[in-house]
Motif scaffolding. Structure first.
Motif, PDB file in Angstrom:
ATOM      1  N   MET A   1      17.794 -21.398 -39.726  1.00 23.86           N
ATOM      2  CA  MET A   1      18.780 -21.901 -38.757  1.00 23.86           C
ATOM      3  C   MET A   1      19.328 -23.251 -39.197  1.00 23.86           C
ATOM      4  SD  MET A   1      16.880 -20.957 -35.171  1.00 23.86           S
ATOM      5  CE  MET A   1      18.161 -21.631 -34.136  1.00 23.86           C
ATOM      6  N   HIS A   2      20.592 -23.532 -38.835  1.00 20.30           N
ATOM      7  CA  HIS A   2      21.181 -24.811 -39.192  1.00 20.30           C
ATOM      8  C   HIS A   2      21.271 -25.706 -37.957  1.00 20.30           C
ATOM      9  CE1 HIS A   2      23.667 -27.535 -41.628  1.00 20.30           C
ATOM     10  NE2 HIS A   2      23.171 -26.876 -42.653  1.00 20.30           N
ATOM     11  N   TRP A   3      21.874 -26.884 -38.149  1.00 21.12           N
ATOM     12  CA  TRP A   3      21.854 -27.914 -37.115  1.00 21.12           C
ATOM     13  C   TRP A   3      22.387 -27.434 -35.770  1.00 21.12           C
ATOM     14  CZ3 TRP A   3      19.269 -32.323 -37.861  1.00 21.12           C
ATOM     15  CH2 TRP A   3      18.991 -32.713 -39.195  1.00 21.12           C
ATOM     16  N   GLN A   4      23.554 -26.757 -35.779  1.00 22.70           N
ATOM     17  CA  GLN A   4      24.186 -26.415 -34.506  1.00 22.70           C
ATOM     18  C   GLN A   4      23.345 -25.437 -33.683  1.00 22.70           C
ATOM     19  OE1 GLN A   4      26.619 -28.262 -33.427  1.00 22.70           O
ATOM     20  NE2 GLN A   4      26.484 -29.298 -35.412  1.00 22.70           N
ATOM     21  N   SER A   5      22.656 -24.528 -34.357  1.00 21.55           N
ATOM     22  CA  SER A   5      21.790 -23.600 -33.633  1.00 21.55           C
ATOM     23  C   SER A   5      20.633 -24.333 -32.973  1.00 21.55           C
ATOM     24  CB  SER A   5      21.247 -22.534 -34.594  1.00 21.55           C
ATOM     25  OG  SER A   5      22.304 -21.772 -35.140  1.00 21.55           O
ATOM     26  N   TYR A   6      20.032 -25.260 -33.718  1.00 16.87           N
ATOM     27  CA  TYR A   6      18.935 -26.046 -33.147  1.00 16.87           C
ATOM     28  C   TYR A   6      19.425 -26.950 -32.025  1.00 16.87           C
ATOM     29  CZ  TYR A   6      15.673 -24.629 -36.843  1.00 16.87           C
ATOM     30  OH  TYR A   6      14.850 -23.906 -37.658  1.00 16.87           O
ATOM     31  N   LEU A   7      20.629 -27.505 -32.192  1.00 15.55           N
ATOM     32  CA  LEU A   7      21.169 -28.376 -31.146  1.00 15.55           C
ATOM     33  C   LEU A   7      21.408 -27.603 -29.859  1.00 15.55           C
ATOM     34  CD1 LEU A   7      23.637 -30.637 -33.165  1.00 15.55           C
ATOM     35  CD2 LEU A   7      21.727 -31.417 -31.756  1.00 15.55           C
ATOM     36  N   LYS A   8      21.841 -26.373 -29.981  1.00 16.21           N
ATOM     37  CA  LYS A   8      22.042 -25.543 -28.789  1.00 16.21           C
ATOM     38  C   LYS A   8      20.719 -25.331 -28.053  1.00 16.21           C
ATOM     39  CE  LYS A   8      23.919 -21.075 -27.355  1.00 16.21           C
ATOM     40  NZ  LYS A   8      24.545 -19.796 -27.826  1.00 16.21           N
ATOM     41  N   ASN A   9      19.670 -25.042 -28.804  1.00 16.66           N
ATOM     42  CA  ASN A   9      18.351 -24.850 -28.188  1.00 16.66           C
ATOM     43  C   ASN A   9      17.800 -26.158 -27.622  1.00 16.66           C
ATOM     44  OD1 ASN A   9      18.479 -22.192 -28.962  1.00 16.66           O
ATOM     45  ND2 ASN A   9      17.243 -22.462 -30.809  1.00 16.66           N
ATOM     46  N   PHE A  10      18.059 -27.264 -28.341  1.00  9.37           N
ATOM     47  CA  PHE A  10      17.627 -28.586 -27.887  1.00  9.37           C
ATOM     48  C   PHE A  10      18.296 -28.933 -26.562  1.00  9.37           C
ATOM     49  CE2 PHE A  10      17.854 -33.408 -28.704  1.00  9.37           C
ATOM     50  CZ  PHE A  10      16.560 -33.623 -28.249  1.00  9.37           C
ATOM     51  N   LYS A  11      19.581 -28.606 -26.443  1.00  9.76           N
ATOM     52  CA  LYS A  11      20.310 -28.869 -25.205  1.00  9.76           C
ATOM     53  C   LYS A  11      19.686 -28.108 -24.040  1.00  9.76           C
ATOM     54  CE  LYS A  11      24.937 -28.732 -23.173  1.00  9.76           C
ATOM     55  NZ  LYS A  11      26.378 -28.422 -23.412  1.00  9.76           N
ATOM     56  N   SER A  12      19.353 -26.853 -24.273  1.00 14.21           N
ATOM     57  CA  SER A  12      18.724 -26.053 -23.213  1.00 14.21           C
ATOM     58  C   SER A  12      17.378 -26.642 -22.815  1.00 14.21           C
ATOM     59  CB  SER A  12      18.542 -24.615 -23.694  1.00 14.21           C
ATOM     60  OG  SER A  12      19.785 -24.015 -23.962  1.00 14.21           O
ATOM     61  N   TYR A  13      16.617 -27.085 -23.800  1.00 17.73           N
ATOM     62  CA  TYR A  13      15.301 -27.698 -23.545  1.00 17.73           C
ATOM     63  C   TYR A  13      15.437 -28.958 -22.688  1.00 17.73           C
ATOM     64  CZ  TYR A  13      11.336 -30.761 -24.710  1.00 17.73           C
ATOM     65  OH  TYR A  13      10.291 -31.639 -24.659  1.00 17.73           O
ATOM     66  N   LEU A  14      16.386 -29.825 -23.064  1.00 17.31           N
ATOM     67  CA  LEU A  14      16.570 -31.080 -22.326  1.00 17.31           C
ATOM     68  C   LEU A  14      17.033 -30.809 -20.893  1.00 17.31           C
ATOM     69  CD1 LEU A  14      18.386 -33.196 -25.069  1.00 17.31           C
ATOM     70  CD2 LEU A  14      16.007 -33.441 -24.319  1.00 17.31           C
ATOM     71  N   THR A  15      17.887 -29.807 -20.739  1.00 21.81           N
ATOM     72  CA  THR A  15      18.454 -29.510 -19.423  1.00 21.81           C
ATOM     73  C   THR A  15      17.465 -28.784 -18.515  1.00 21.81           C
ATOM     74  OG1 THR A  15      20.648 -29.330 -20.435  1.00 21.81           O
ATOM     75  CG2 THR A  15      20.375 -28.401 -18.235  1.00 21.81           C
ATOM     76  N   LEU A  16      16.830 -27.758 -19.061  1.00 20.67           N
ATOM     77  CA  LEU A  16      15.990 -26.896 -18.231  1.00 20.67           C
ATOM     78  C   LEU A  16      14.556 -27.386 -18.107  1.00 20.67           C
ATOM     79  CD1 LEU A  16      17.302 -23.455 -19.536  1.00 20.67           C
ATOM     80  CD2 LEU A  16      17.991 -24.683 -17.462  1.00 20.67           C
ATOM     81  N   GLU A  17      13.961 -27.816 -19.216  1.00 22.36           N
ATOM     82  CA  GLU A  17      12.549 -28.186 -19.188  1.00 22.36           C
ATOM     83  C   GLU A  17      12.323 -29.656 -18.844  1.00 22.36           C
ATOM     84  OE1 GLU A  17       9.884 -26.632 -22.098  1.00 22.36           O
ATOM     85  OE2 GLU A  17      11.299 -25.077 -22.733  1.00 22.36           O
ATOM     86  N   ARG A  18      13.224 -30.509 -19.327  1.00 22.45           N
ATOM     87  CA  ARG A  18      13.055 -31.940 -19.023  1.00 22.45           C
ATOM     88  C   ARG A  18      13.923 -32.399 -17.867  1.00 22.45           C
ATOM     89  NH1 ARG A  18      12.904 -35.770 -24.152  1.00 22.45           N
ATOM     90  NH2 ARG A  18      12.590 -37.194 -22.393  1.00 22.45           N
ATOM     91  N   SER A  19      14.808 -31.555 -17.411  1.00 20.99           N
ATOM     92  CA  SER A  19      15.659 -31.816 -16.230  1.00 20.99           C
ATOM     93  C   SER A  19      16.446 -33.127 -16.359  1.00 20.99           C
ATOM     94  CB  SER A  19      14.802 -31.850 -14.948  1.00 20.99           C
ATOM     95  OG  SER A  19      14.128 -30.624 -14.783  1.00 20.99           O
TER      96      SER A  19
END
Length: 303
Positions: free
Chosen positions: A1-19
């Motif tokens: 995976m490249h940067w943009q794919s990881y950034l998409k997952n990182f965004k979901s993590y920050l939004t959903l898991e870290r609120s």
């Protein structure tokens, strides 16, 4: 995976898991995107999240320092990167955290300090506009902060190099290299007031006919005079920082990048050489540079 794919997952993590709030999430994503921009600019576009090392991150922080980015802002960017790589470790996407052992830049007193935007406004508000020198000094500081100029570029600025109709000025930088820089609404406003109400009525000395900023005798201002203007103003408002003309250049870059501006655009406006190993540099479209200034500079709005 490249940067943009990881950034998409990182965004979901920050939004959903870290609120985290939308603003905080975007700040974290911008931090990682700045690193990606740096890798592309430095001729390393093939570096991926799996192959990035602590050396890449240290070089990136050094580059931010070269741009004049404040240590506090560097520390905030590093914090965002540390969160990103910790997330990748949690996801078992990488086997080693490249940011784990990197220490934040020291936040001790700097010479010169970087100004916050409220401090810039406080300095500008402290100028006495009822005097010819005050009107000129307001224009000087608006241009210094609004365009990120070196002090020599400011003192050498020429009336014939002001292209206010298209929102640019032309400056002559190090090595005789010229560049066009977007100029914001406030810098244009106060420069026009100075030219029309003060400079036009001066007796201008031979050799300074095209120089924009003049002393009361109609001659080009010296670098030392710009230093003294700033020091006196800081003392007048009791600013507890050691500032110089370069402080405004540092603040220009810091505020643009903190606002989310593209590193390459800031580098171009500052007149820095390319950081690519081949020293090949593609100049950015003028409309794009202007859009960066308008969107991300605190005093560039509305132009």
């Amino acid at each position: 995976m490249h940067w943009q794919s990881y950034l998409k997952n990182f965004k979901s993590y920050l939004t959903l898991e870290r609120s985290l709030s939308g603003h905080s999430v975007e700040a974290y994503l911008h931090d990682v995107q700045k690193l990606v921009q740096y890798l592309e600019l430095s001729g390393q576009p093939n570096v991926t999240p799996e192959t990035v090392t602590d050396v890449h991150l240290l070089d990136f922080l050094y580059y931010l320092g070269e741009l004049g980015i404040a240590a506090s802002s560097q520390a905030r960017v590093l914090s965002g990167l540390k969160s990103f790589f910790r997330f990748l470790m949690l996801e078992q996407a990488i086997g080693q955290d490249p940011a784990a052992l990197i220490e934040s830049p020291r936040l001790g007193r700097k010479l010169p300090d970087t100004l916050s935007f409220p401090e810039v406004e406080q300095l500008l508000a402290g100028i006495d506009l009822s005097t010819p020198e005050g009107t000129r000094n307001r224009a000087i500081l608006e241009v210094l902060y609004g365009c990120g100029l070196r002090v020599s570029e400011l003192t050498d600025l020429k009336v014939s190099e002001l292209y206010f109709d298209i929102g640019f000025i032309r400056v002559f930088g190090k090595g005789g290299k010229t560049r066009l820089i977007p100029i914001g609404r406030d810098a244009i406003k106060y420069t026009q007031i100075y030219v029309e109400e003060i400079r036009r009525h001066q007796t201008i000395q031979k050799g300074s006919e095209d120089i924009l900023f003049l002393n009361r005798r109609g001659k080009q201002l010296t670098r030392t005079m710009i230093f003294l203007i700033i020091k006196d103003l800081a003392a007048k408002i009791r600013l507890q920082k050691n500032i110089s003309p370069h402080t405004f250049r540092h603040s220009f870059a810091t505020h643009l990048i903190e606002g989310g501006a593209d590193l390459r655009a800031v580098q171009e406006m500052l007149g820095h050489e390319s950081i690519t190993t081949t020293e090949i540099y593609t100049h950015l479209d003028r409309d794009y540079l202007k859009s960066v200034m308008v969107e991300f500079h605190p005093r560039g709005k509305g132009r």
